[in-house]
Write a protein that holds these residues in place. Sequence first.
Motif, PDB file in Angstrom:
ATOM      1  N   LYS A  78      28.069 106.112 -23.088  1.00  0.00           N
ATOM      2  CA  LYS A  78      29.448 106.369 -23.503  1.00  0.00           C
ATOM      3  C   LYS A  78      29.937 107.688 -22.921  1.00  0.00           C
ATOM      4  O   LYS A  78      29.137 108.562 -22.553  1.00  0.00           O
ATOM      5  CB  LYS A  78      29.564 106.392 -25.021  1.00  0.00           C
ATOM      6  CG  LYS A  78      28.798 107.524 -25.691  1.00  0.00           C
ATOM      7  CD  LYS A  78      28.988 107.501 -27.215  1.00  0.00           C
ATOM      8  CE  LYS A  78      28.223 108.644 -27.872  1.00  0.00           C
ATOM      9  NZ  LYS A  78      28.419 108.673 -29.338  1.00  0.00           N
ATOM     10  N   ILE A 126      33.227 103.459 -24.516  1.00  0.00           N
ATOM     11  CA  ILE A 126      31.902 102.939 -24.825  1.00  0.00           C
ATOM     12  C   ILE A 126      31.532 101.824 -23.866  1.00  0.00           C
ATOM     13  O   ILE A 126      32.298 100.866 -23.690  1.00  0.00           O
ATOM     14  CB  ILE A 126      31.836 102.422 -26.275  1.00  0.00           C
ATOM     15  CG1 ILE A 126      32.237 103.532 -27.259  1.00  0.00           C
ATOM     16  CG2 ILE A 126      30.441 101.914 -26.604  1.00  0.00           C
ATOM     17  CD1 ILE A 126      33.568 103.359 -27.884  1.00  0.00           C
ATOM     18  N   GLU A 128      21.876 105.435 -22.815  1.00  0.00           N
ATOM     19  CA  GLU A 128      21.014 104.719 -23.749  1.00  0.00           C
ATOM     20  C   GLU A 128      19.599 105.279 -23.816  1.00  0.00           C
ATOM     21  O   GLU A 128      18.908 105.123 -24.828  1.00  0.00           O
ATOM     22  CB  GLU A 128      20.970 103.234 -23.377  1.00  0.00           C
ATOM     23  CG  GLU A 128      20.427 102.964 -21.985  1.00  0.00           C
ATOM     24  CD  GLU A 128      20.462 101.488 -21.622  1.00  0.00           C
ATOM     25  OE1 GLU A 128      20.639 100.664 -22.538  1.00  0.00           O
ATOM     26  OE2 GLU A 128      20.324 101.156 -20.432  1.00  0.00           O
ATOM     27  N   GLU A 178      36.984 108.249 -26.700  1.00  0.00           N
ATOM     28  CA  GLU A 178      35.610 107.869 -26.389  1.00  0.00           C
ATOM     29  C   GLU A 178      35.637 106.509 -25.697  1.00  0.00           C
ATOM     30  O   GLU A 178      36.291 105.582 -26.174  1.00  0.00           O
ATOM     31  CB  GLU A 178      34.808 107.799 -27.694  1.00  0.00           C
ATOM     32  CG  GLU A 178      33.361 107.402 -27.547  1.00  0.00           C
ATOM     33  CD  GLU A 178      32.678 107.324 -28.910  1.00  0.00           C
ATOM     34  OE1 GLU A 178      31.504 107.729 -29.017  1.00  0.00           O
ATOM     35  OE2 GLU A 178      33.317 106.835 -29.868  1.00  0.00           O
ATOM     36  N   GLU A 183      32.560 110.811 -23.922  1.00  0.00           N
ATOM     37  CA  GLU A 183      33.389 111.440 -24.942  1.00  0.00           C
ATOM     38  C   GLU A 183      34.241 112.539 -24.302  1.00  0.00           C
ATOM     39  O   GLU A 183      33.751 113.310 -23.476  1.00  0.00           O
ATOM     40  CB  GLU A 183      32.524 112.043 -26.042  1.00  0.00           C
ATOM     41  CG  GLU A 183      31.696 111.032 -26.818  1.00  0.00           C
ATOM     42  CD  GLU A 183      30.740 111.719 -27.775  1.00  0.00           C
ATOM     43  OE1 GLU A 183      31.178 112.082 -28.880  1.00  0.00           O
ATOM     44  OE2 GLU A 183      29.566 111.914 -27.399  1.00  0.00           O
TER      45      GLU A 183
END
Length: 333
Positions: free
Chosen positions: A248, A243, A271, A241, A250
């Motif tokens: 982010k 960030i 976000e 992941e 994954e």
Amino acid sequence: MRKIVRWGILSTAKIAQDHLLPAFVDAQNAEVIAIASSNSQVYNVAETFKIKTIYPTYEELLEDPNIDAVYIPLPNGLHREWAEKAAKKGKHILCEKPAALTAKEAQEMIDVCKEYGVMFLEAFMYQFHPQHQRVKEIIVSGEIGEVKSMRASFSFFLHGIEHDIRRSTALGGGSLYDVGCYCLHSIGNILNATPEEVFVSAQHHPEYKVDMSVQGIVKLNNGLTALFDASMEQVLRNHYEVIGTKGKIEVPRAYLPNLFNGEGLVIVSKENGESREEKIVGQQYVLQVEAFSQWVLDGNYPNDFDLKTIQNMQAIEMCLQSIERNSYVKVSS
């Protein structure tokens, strides 16, 4: 100009049978023409994969002038010996990871390969899957903002450790060498950085003393901090992941998309609550074999792979020192 690289295989190792030999069959520019093993199983393996020549010893295979390159799936502790012997016989080398047990060993192996004019590639097959290039593109696009951290995990449950070479410290057993190396490699690869300082803890097997699980903090030379964990006593996980300040990324099938017929998965979450999935297909073992074979045919090898091997071995050594000392370890030490 010949368009096929002729390969030899040292041993009937499970990873060769399960992944690399099928990849050689599917590769467009590679053919396995010989295999060496004193194990009687070699006859079934040769028949299954239509390998014409069987040698009872590795030395005899390396003497074969028709072989251009060799694949070495031997235990970690034997990589250096046989890579150097292969290089001295003029064979290009695809060697299972980790390349060696120390950075010094890895550097010496690579130096021997350069001296004898052969190419060496550490077989981190995951890096050839196109999902990781897509992750890098998303990072560069700024979609998740400024990258601040990365987390990587790779675990599985090892059944029958009493019969498995990964129980041996002398041969480079344990979870850090076996799967933690992927976490460290992907952190450096995706973030384009090298570790400057690490702190790692481990849980060891009561009888065999190898690390069964490790957890680590990695401070990188670009100012970022990454976390990783690896285990041979936990349920299967293989993900990382990335960030950022605005979202982010994954990658839940980071190292083993082959379990999903080569389908990788990149999930972007932002976000504002928006998210999307991108499915990216690639046969990473085939792509690895074809890439290396093409370098051999072209006589053109990307030298940054050598550097990645040395840097990853340095990171592994730092982690082992940290486990032993129960403290942070800097690269200079």
